[in-house]
Design a protein around this motif. Structure first.
Motif, mmCIF file in Angstrom:
data_model
loop_
_atom_site.group_PDB
_atom_site.id
_atom_site.type_symbol
_atom_site.label_atom_id
_atom_site.label_comp_id
_atom_site.label_asym_id
_atom_site.label_seq_id
_atom_site.Cartn_x
_atom_site.Cartn_y
_atom_site.Cartn_z
ATOM 1 N N PHE A 86 0.797 -1.220 0.000
ATOM 2 C CA PHE A 86 0.000 0.000 0.000
ATOM 3 C C PHE A 86 0.837 1.281 0.000
ATOM 4 O O PHE A 86 0.393 2.313 -0.473
ATOM 5 C CB PHE A 86 -0.929 0.008 1.224
ATOM 6 C CG PHE A 86 -1.799 -1.213 1.321
ATOM 7 C CD1 PHE A 86 -2.975 -1.309 0.597
ATOM 8 C CD2 PHE A 86 -1.427 -2.285 2.123
ATOM 9 C CE1 PHE A 86 -3.775 -2.436 0.678
ATOM 10 C CE2 PHE A 86 -2.217 -3.419 2.215
ATOM 11 C CZ PHE A 86 -3.400 -3.496 1.483
ATOM 12 N N LYS A 87 2.063 1.187 0.550
ATOM 13 C CA LYS A 87 2.899 2.382 0.691
ATOM 14 C C LYS A 87 4.325 2.105 0.246
ATOM 15 O O LYS A 87 4.927 1.113 0.665
ATOM 16 C CB LYS A 87 2.927 2.855 2.151
ATOM 17 C CG LYS A 87 1.601 3.385 2.680
ATOM 18 C CD LYS A 87 1.361 4.813 2.229
ATOM 19 C CE LYS A 87 0.135 5.396 2.908
ATOM 20 N NZ LYS A 87 -0.100 6.804 2.485
ATOM 21 N N ASP A 88 4.877 2.989 -0.606
ATOM 22 C CA ASP A 88 6.291 2.894 -0.967
ATOM 23 C C ASP A 88 7.178 3.409 0.147
ATOM 24 O O ASP A 88 8.251 2.881 0.414
ATOM 25 C CB ASP A 88 6.579 3.697 -2.236
ATOM 26 C CG ASP A 88 6.115 2.982 -3.481
ATOM 27 O OD1 ASP A 88 5.936 1.759 -3.430
ATOM 28 O OD2 ASP A 88 5.919 3.655 -4.496
ATOM 29 N N ARG A 89 6.722 4.513 0.765
ATOM 30 C CA ARG A 89 7.500 5.133 1.839
ATOM 31 C C ARG A 89 6.549 5.816 2.812
ATOM 32 O O ARG A 89 5.483 6.275 2.434
ATOM 33 C CB ARG A 89 8.517 6.115 1.276
ATOM 34 C CG ARG A 89 7.945 7.325 0.600
ATOM 35 C CD ARG A 89 9.001 8.178 -0.059
ATOM 36 N NE ARG A 89 9.139 7.897 -1.482
ATOM 37 C CZ ARG A 89 10.058 8.437 -2.258
ATOM 38 N NH1 ARG A 89 10.925 9.278 -1.780
ATOM 39 N NH2 ARG A 89 10.108 8.141 -3.535
ATOM 40 N N ILE A 90 6.970 5.896 4.056
ATOM 41 C CA ILE A 90 6.162 6.506 5.108
ATOM 42 C C ILE A 90 7.002 7.562 5.805
ATOM 43 O O ILE A 90 8.064 7.240 6.355
ATOM 44 C CB ILE A 90 5.696 5.447 6.122
ATOM 45 C CG1 ILE A 90 4.894 4.350 5.428
ATOM 46 C CG2 ILE A 90 4.881 6.105 7.231
ATOM 47 C CD1 ILE A 90 4.588 3.159 6.315
ATOM 48 N N PRO A 91 6.600 8.846 5.786
ATOM 49 C CA PRO A 91 7.402 9.905 6.417
ATOM 50 C C PRO A 91 7.580 9.677 7.917
ATOM 51 O O PRO A 91 6.659 9.245 8.607
ATOM 52 C CB PRO A 91 6.568 11.165 6.156
ATOM 53 C CG PRO A 91 5.707 10.828 4.988
ATOM 54 C CD PRO A 91 5.398 9.363 5.125
#
Length: 252
Positions: A139-144
């Motif tokens: 669902f996510k490539d990267r998460i801040p």
């Protein structure tokens, strides 16, 4: 394969220092780059060794590039760097930091160098979430990350913005593949093994170092725990003492 237009940051360029007939291959960690070994590489070279610190694919460039890399790429680059160094040196020792320590274990299980050094090798991590990283990665490539502090050095601040300001679920899942491989590979290690860990390591628990020490088949092995350092032992407050221990092990 998808390629992106970015360049290698100056401090992340591979390091190669020609010295004597014995080579030392240093492998950096997850989201790290050769800059993590700048000080240690210079001191090991001064001690008479030929030193190579390759840049693993997707590292030291930009976040988009990182997303195109995987465990196979990182492992393949480490093997290639070993073969290149072995072509010009009589023998090659292997050392690795964090994920690089995990890769070093895998290499050593196959290549059987005379000496192996692991620094905060991530055979275990403090977070169990890495086991589910593959699912989050759907669902996510990267998460801040929250509360990321700026860095003064321009190169480090660039890397901070591109890599260290995020969690990387897909790449963490690739790291976990290497971790599982290393846990099996460690039982095949016969190299003289120096295991170095940090008491204040925020990412890798001391049990990871103890696991390596307890499971290698090496007749000669040693475990050192540094009391003041954090995860990146090669660049922290005890880097001189850590480097001295590495040099002494290589020369012994």
């Amino acid at each position: 394969m998808r390629f992106v237009d970015c360049k290698t940051v100056g401090s992340s360029l591979p390091i190669f220092l020609k010295g004597g007939e014995t080579g030392v291959l240093f492998i950096h960690g997850f989201t790290g780059s050769p800059h993590d070994f700048t000080y240690m590489a210079e001191k090991v070279h001064e001690a008479g060794f030929t030193v190579s610190v390759p840049r693993l694919p997707g590292h030291g460039t930009c976040g988009e590039d990182f997303l195109t890399s995987n465990a196979h790429d990182w492992l393949r680059r480490a093997f290639d760097a070993y073969y290149d160094l072995k072509a010009i040196c009589r023998e090659v020792h292997i050392a690795g930091l964090s994920m690089g320590g995990v890769i070093a274990i895998i290499l050593a299980s196959v290549l059987r160098p005379r000496k192996l050094i692991t620094l905060a090798a991530a055979t275990y991590t403090r977070s169990n979430q890495i086991k589910l990283a593959w699912l989050v990665g759907l669902f996510k490539d990267r998460i801040p990350k929250q509360n990321v502090q700026p860095l003064e050095d321009p190169d480090m601040e660039f890397l901070n913005g591109e890599y260290w300001s995020y969690e990387w679920p897909k790449q963490a899942a690739e790291l976990y593949k290497l971790i599982k491989m290393s846990r099996k590979a460690v039982k095949q290690i016969v190299s003289d093994t120096l295991v170095i860990a940090a008491r204040n390591d925020e990412l890798v628990p001391l049990e990871a170092a103890q696991f390596i020490y307890n499971n290698v088949r090496s007749e000669r092995r040693k475990l050192l725990i540094f009391e003041k350092s954090g995860h990146v032992l090669t660049n922290d407050v005890e880097k001189e003492a850590v480097t001295e221990a590495v040099v002494n092990w290589l020369k012994s």
